[in-house]
Design an enzyme around this catalytic site. Structure first.
Site, PDB file in Angstrom:
ATOM      1  N   SER A 240     -47.513  52.818 -44.977  1.00 25.88           N
ATOM      2  CA  SER A 240     -48.281  52.021 -46.039  1.00 25.88           C
ATOM      3  C   SER A 240     -49.691  52.305 -45.518  1.00 25.88           C
ATOM      4  O   SER A 240     -50.433  52.537 -46.692  1.00 25.88           O
ATOM      5  CB  SER A 240     -47.761  50.522 -45.869  1.00 25.88           C
ATOM      6  OG  SER A 240     -47.900  49.829 -44.918  1.00 25.88           O
ATOM      7  N   HIS A 270     -39.433  51.622 -43.015  1.00 29.48           N
ATOM      8  CA  HIS A 270     -40.873  50.761 -42.952  1.00 29.48           C
ATOM      9  C   HIS A 270     -40.560  49.464 -43.359  1.00 29.48           C
ATOM     10  O   HIS A 270     -39.664  48.516 -42.858  1.00 29.48           O
ATOM     11  CB  HIS A 270     -41.750  51.618 -43.775  1.00 29.48           C
ATOM     12  CG  HIS A 270     -43.326  51.285 -43.491  1.00 29.48           C
ATOM     13  ND1 HIS A 270     -43.772  50.722 -42.406  1.00 29.48           N
ATOM     14  CD2 HIS A 270     -44.403  51.552 -44.187  1.00 29.48           C
ATOM     15  CE1 HIS A 270     -45.041  50.303 -42.541  1.00 29.48           C
ATOM     16  NE2 HIS A 270     -45.503  50.831 -43.760  1.00 29.48           N
ATOM     17  N   HIS A 317     -39.669  51.098 -32.791  1.00 32.39           N
ATOM     18  CA  HIS A 317     -40.943  51.182 -33.258  1.00 32.39           C
ATOM     19  C   HIS A 317     -41.624  52.360 -32.997  1.00 32.39           C
ATOM     20  O   HIS A 317     -41.345  53.019 -31.714  1.00 32.39           O
ATOM     21  CB  HIS A 317     -41.794  49.877 -32.904  1.00 32.39           C
ATOM     22  CG  HIS A 317     -43.168  49.875 -33.657  1.00 32.39           C
ATOM     23  ND1 HIS A 317     -44.351  50.627 -33.579  1.00 32.39           N
ATOM     24  CD2 HIS A 317     -43.491  49.172 -34.852  1.00 32.39           C
ATOM     25  CE1 HIS A 317     -45.084  50.003 -34.692  1.00 32.39           C
ATOM     26  NE2 HIS A 317     -44.628  49.393 -35.416  1.00 32.39           N
ATOM     27  N   ARG A 326     -45.582  40.161 -33.319  1.00 30.58           N
ATOM     28  CA  ARG A 326     -45.613  39.446 -34.780  1.00 30.58           C
ATOM     29  C   ARG A 326     -43.895  38.772 -34.962  1.00 30.58           C
ATOM     30  O   ARG A 326     -43.750  37.853 -35.483  1.00 30.58           O
ATOM     31  CB  ARG A 326     -45.704  40.470 -35.929  1.00 30.58           C
ATOM     32  CG  ARG A 326     -47.031  41.113 -35.874  1.00 30.58           C
ATOM     33  CD  ARG A 326     -47.141  42.383 -36.875  1.00 30.58           C
ATOM     34  NE  ARG A 326     -46.153  43.437 -36.561  1.00 30.58           N
ATOM     35  CZ  ARG A 326     -45.929  44.587 -37.159  1.00 30.58           C
ATOM     36  NH1 ARG A 326     -46.733  44.579 -38.329  1.00 30.58           N
ATOM     37  NH2 ARG A 326     -45.260  45.281 -36.724  1.00 30.58           N
ATOM     38  N   ASP A 372     -39.875  42.876 -38.432  1.00 27.41           N
ATOM     39  CA  ASP A 372     -38.832  42.678 -39.534  1.00 27.41           C
ATOM     40  C   ASP A 372     -37.663  41.885 -39.262  1.00 27.41           C
ATOM     41  O   ASP A 372     -36.767  41.320 -39.999  1.00 27.41           O
ATOM     42  CB  ASP A 372     -38.653  44.011 -40.233  1.00 27.41           C
ATOM     43  CG  ASP A 372     -39.748  44.780 -40.707  1.00 27.41           C
ATOM     44  OD1 ASP A 372     -40.593  43.897 -41.535  1.00 27.41           O
ATOM     45  OD2 ASP A 372     -39.685  45.928 -40.743  1.00 27.41           O
TER      46      ASP A 372
HETATM   47  N1  NMX Z   1     -31.340  51.847 -34.347  1.00 25.95           N
HETATM   48  C1  NMX Z   1     -30.691  52.794 -34.071  1.00 25.95           C
HETATM   49  N2  NMX Z   1     -31.397  54.052 -33.674  1.00 25.95           N
HETATM   50  C2  NMX Z   1     -32.843  53.795 -33.689  1.00 25.95           C
HETATM   51  C3  NMX Z   1     -33.446  52.800 -33.897  1.00 25.95           C
HETATM   52  C4  NMX Z   1     -32.616  51.629 -34.280  1.00 25.95           C
HETATM   53  N3  NMX Z   1     -33.392  50.468 -34.547  1.00 25.95           N
HETATM   54  N4  NMX Z   1     -34.748  53.066 -33.739  1.00 25.95           N
HETATM   55  C5  NMX Z   1     -34.769  54.258 -33.071  1.00 25.95           C
HETATM   56  N5  NMX Z   1     -33.518  54.911 -33.143  1.00 25.95           N
HETATM   57  C6  NMX Z   1     -33.177  56.434 -33.121  1.00 25.95           C
HETATM   58  C7  NMX Z   1     -34.089  57.082 -34.165  1.00 25.95           C
HETATM   59  O1  NMX Z   1     -33.295  57.052 -35.350  1.00 25.95           O
HETATM   60  C8  NMX Z   1     -33.943  58.540 -33.797  1.00 25.95           C
HETATM   61  O2  NMX Z   1     -32.599  59.045 -33.755  1.00 25.95           O
HETATM   62  P1  NMX Z   1     -32.417  60.723 -33.799  1.00 25.95           P
HETATM   63  O3  NMX Z   1     -32.875  61.330 -32.574  1.00 25.95           O
HETATM   64  O4  NMX Z   1     -30.975  60.680 -34.162  1.00 25.95           O
HETATM   65  O5  NMX Z   1     -33.248  61.028 -35.010  1.00 25.95           O
HETATM   66  C9  NMX Z   1     -34.243  58.210 -32.033  1.00 25.95           C
HETATM   67  O6  NMX Z   1     -33.664  56.840 -31.848  1.00 25.95           O
HETATM   68  C10 NMX Z   1     -35.665  58.382 -31.496  1.00 25.95           C
HETATM   69  O7  NMX Z   1     -36.525  57.538 -32.350  1.00 25.95           O
HETATM   70  P2  NMX Z   1     -37.845  56.694 -31.941  1.00 25.95           P
HETATM   71  O8  NMX Z   1     -38.569  57.776 -31.522  1.00 25.95           O
HETATM   72  O9  NMX Z   1     -37.293  55.842 -30.919  1.00 25.95           O
HETATM   73  O10 NMX Z   1     -38.304  55.962 -33.257  1.00 25.95           O
HETATM   74  P3  NMX Z   1     -39.374  56.665 -34.444  1.00 25.95           P
HETATM   75  O11 NMX Z   1     -40.772  56.510 -34.078  1.00 25.95           O
HETATM   76  O12 NMX Z   1     -38.827  57.846 -35.001  1.00 25.95           O
HETATM   77  O13 NMX Z   1     -38.984  55.571 -35.656  1.00 25.95           O
HETATM   78  C11 NMX Z   1     -38.522  53.447 -36.537  1.00 25.95           C
HETATM   79  C12 NMX Z   1     -39.521  54.413 -35.559  1.00 25.95           C
HETATM   80  C13 NMX Z   1     -39.305  52.073 -36.566  1.00 25.95           C
HETATM   81  C14 NMX Z   1     -38.571  53.990 -37.904  1.00 25.95           C
HETATM   82  C15 NMX Z   1     -37.044  53.478 -35.717  1.00 25.95           C
HETATM   83  O14 NMX Z   1     -37.256  52.705 -34.588  1.00 25.95           O
HETATM   84  C16 NMX Z   1     -36.107  52.573 -36.759  1.00 25.95           C
HETATM   85  O15 NMX Z   1     -35.321  53.397 -37.840  1.00 25.95           O
HETATM   86  N6  NMX Z   1     -35.896  51.161 -36.567  1.00 25.95           N
HETATM   87  C17 NMX Z   1     -35.210  50.677 -37.359  1.00 25.95           C
HETATM   88  C18 NMX Z   1     -35.867  50.475 -39.016  1.00 25.95           C
HETATM   89  C19 NMX Z   1     -36.912  49.455 -38.926  1.00 25.95           C
HETATM   90  O16 NMX Z   1     -36.787  48.150 -38.257  1.00 25.95           O
HETATM   91  N7  NMX Z   1     -37.912  49.578 -39.332  1.00 25.95           N
HETATM   92  C20 NMX Z   1     -39.334  48.785 -39.246  1.00 25.95           C
HETATM   93  C21 NMX Z   1     -40.256  49.203 -38.538  1.00 25.95           C
HETATM   94  C22 NMX Z   1     -41.482  48.031 -38.705  1.00 25.95           C
HETATM   95  N8  NMX Z   1     -41.973  48.181 -40.138  1.00 25.95           N
HETATM   96  O17 NMX Z   1     -41.989  47.106 -40.559  1.00 25.95           O
HETATM   97  O18 NMX Z   1     -42.346  49.180 -40.670  1.00 25.95           O
HETATM   98  C1  MLT Z   2     -46.262  48.169 -39.679  1.00 27.18           C
HETATM   99  O1  MLT Z   2     -46.591  47.056 -39.502  1.00 27.18           O
HETATM  100  O2  MLT Z   2     -46.692  48.919 -40.405  1.00 27.18           O
HETATM  101  C2  MLT Z   2     -45.173  48.694 -38.957  1.00 27.18           C
HETATM  102  O3  MLT Z   2     -44.965  48.002 -37.715  1.00 27.18           O
HETATM  103  C3  MLT Z   2     -44.939  50.340 -38.721  1.00 27.18           C
HETATM  104  C4  MLT Z   2     -45.950  50.854 -37.585  1.00 27.18           C
HETATM  105  O4  MLT Z   2     -46.888  50.446 -37.457  1.00 27.18           O
HETATM  106  O5  MLT Z   2     -45.789  52.066 -37.636  1.00 27.18           O
END
Ligand code: NMX
Ligand code: MLT
Length: 435
Positions: A240, A270, A317, A326, A372
């Site tokens: 964002s 996100h 994350h 947070r 979240d």
């Molecule tokens: N549950 C299951 N698998 C996960 C999760 C999770 N919560 N977090 C990461 N992974 C997986 C991810 O999908 C990836 O799988 P693959 O190799 O098959 O593509 C692998 O672990 C490596 O990912 P990371 O490098 O740890 O995470 P990345 O930086 O790519 O993504 C998020 C970060 C936040 C997108 C990821 O942790 C996620 O999808 N979390 C769940 C959704 C979430 O809570 N998002 C909110 C973030 C905060 N916000 O408000 O924005």
């Molecule tokens: C945010 O507040 O934007 C989320 O935690 C995602 C991030 O910092 O990558």
């Protein structure tokens, strides 16, 4: 000129030589190297953006203008009779880097009140959208609908000096921020409360007025203040904030930029994850018929989700490598105000079982909860059970940080953003796979 704008103008004059010197005398100094996995992997960790509004340390979490969340909550002036600070005072901190006194916070509150009237055409347009429209689509549309109000566009078209870009950007930013709570509350009441709209109360601060327009009693005003502050900024690389900055870098005005910011926030990886957490928990609750699951039972739900190829929302994350502060702040709020609430108990069990499972699965780099995981529970407790609205709350907060960033982007003359892309064949050549 307002006290805030005057103060900001002086800060900008003081700051500009630092950026100029870095560019002019040290422009060739390296800040890092880039690997193929970073190029393919979503630019993760590449240092290619700059902001002074907030900084995210992987282990400590966010600092706003150098202050941790507990420091912000402690130092900023509080709304009388409330636990939480004025959101307006917090915006003063984001913009100027200085902790305001009550006088400064109230001056910003007055600035917002002067600008809070939302043009009627915005509400008329929202009423025309299909009833099944997602609140984030409605929010984004409402913001971009006001684009013709942009002061920046008018002054730019009249021939504005680049050094002056930040002034009308400030006007657009404050005009928009002041209107967001009323637009968000309107969307909520239109969509879920039969269009029974509650008018703004000009006596109230931003958080108080938002709670009033939502029709939710105290201490929801404090929940709103806490929520807007916690979600405001997370340095510049998240989708964002980055989108807002990117769009603004083309000199698109604040209305276009913040509308685009909202669009990025609306993705389930996100901001939408806060809605996903509640949806996931409700699924567990239904299967458990309302009973609080044991740790063993919760482990099964987590594994079932992972084994079906889905993520556990609210965990993991891209930058953080510990529990999000947070999350911790909101958990402390829950422990104080709703310790025995069944949904909080669910989140508590989830917190205990999920990190070890994600570690065992061995994929997620960060197994800990993010912002979240906890936020929807608080909203639900205070009666806001329509979880597809939750990301709008995140959006009102995030706009504070992104507007502050865009004003500074313009003040420091950051150019149009334009990273370079390369082809797969070029990377194969760099890797030595083929000549
Ligand atoms: N549950 C299951 N698998 C996960 C999760 C999770 N919560 N977090 C990461 N992974 C997986 C991810 O999908 C990836 O799988 P693959 O190799 O098959 O593509 C692998 O672990 C490596 O990912 P990371 O490098 O740890 O995470 P990345 O930086 O790519 O993504 C998020 C970060 C936040 C997108 C990821 O942790 C996620 O999808 N979390 C769940 C959704 C979430 O809570 N998002 C909110 C973030 C905060 N916000 O408000 O924005
Ligand atoms: C945010 O507040 O934007 C989320 O935690 C995602 C991030 O910092 O990558």
């Amino acid at each position: 000129m307002s006290v805030l704008k005057d103060k900001l103008g002086k800060k900008i004059e003081e700051w500009r030589p630092r950026t100029t010197k870095l560019l002019k005398d040290y422009g060739d100094v390296k800040v890092g190297e880039v690997t193929i996995s970073q190029v393919i992997g979503g630019a993760r960790g590449i240092k290619s953006l700059t902001t002074d509004i907030s900084y995210l340390d992987p282990f400590e979490g966010i600092r706003f203008r150098g202050f941790t969340i507990p420091e912000v909550m402690e130092k900023l002036p509080k709304v009388p009779g409330s636990e939480m600070p004025y959101v307006e005072g917090f915006f003063y901190l984001l913009l100027t880097g200085e902790v305001p006194g009550e006088k400064e916070a109230l001056e910003v509150a007055e600035e917002f009140k002067k600008r809070q009237h939302v043009p009627e055409y915005v509400f008329n347009m929202l009423r025309q959208l299909p009833p099944e429209s997602h609140p984030m689509a409605m929010f984004s549309a409402a913001i971009v609908a006001m684009q013709s109000e942009s002061v920046f566009v008018k002054e730019y078209d009249a021939g504005l000096n680049k050094m002056e870009f930040w002034g009308p950007t400030y006007e657009d930013g404050l005009n928009l921020l002041a209107k967001l709570p009323a637009i968000a509350a309107f969307i909520y009441r239109l969509k879920y409360k039969n269009g029974d709209i509650i008018k703004a109360d000009p006596k109230l601060d931003m958080g108080g007025n938002f709670a009033h327009m939502m029709g939710i009693k105290k201490p929801y005003d404090d929940v709103a203040r806490m929520y807007f502050i916690l979600h405001s900024d997370h340095e510049s690389g998240n989708v964002s904030a980055h989108t807002g900055h990117l769009v603004a870098s083309a000199l698109s005005d604040v209305y276009y930029s913040i509308s685009a910011m909202i669009d990025g926030l609306a993705g389930p990886l996100h901001g939408l994850a806060n809605q996903e957490v509640l949806r996931w928990l409700q699924g567990v609750m239904e299967e458990m018929k309302g009973k609080i699951p044991s740790e063993e039972e919760m482990k099964k739900f987590v594994w079932d989700t992972l084994n079906s190829g889905q993520v556990i929302p609210g965990f993991g994350h891209a930058v953080l490598r510990k529990t999000d502060p947070r999350y911790t702040s909101q958990r402390e709020f829950c422990l104080k105000h709703l310790p025995d609430y069944p949904l909080f108990k669910y989140v508590d069990v989830l917190y205990k079982v999920t990190p070890p499972i994600l570690l065992e699965q061995g994929k997620a780099k960060n197994p800990w909860p993010n912002v979240d995981a906890q936020s929807g529970v608080i909203q639900w407790y205070y009666g806001l059970t329509e979880y597809d609205f939750y990301t709008v709350l995140f959006g009102v907060g995030r706009a504070l940080g992104v507007v502050a960033n865009i004003i500074w982007d313009r003040a420091l003359g950051y150019p149009i953003e334009r990273p370079k892309s390369i082809t797969t064949a070029m990377m194969e050549e760099i890797a030595g796979i083929k000549k």
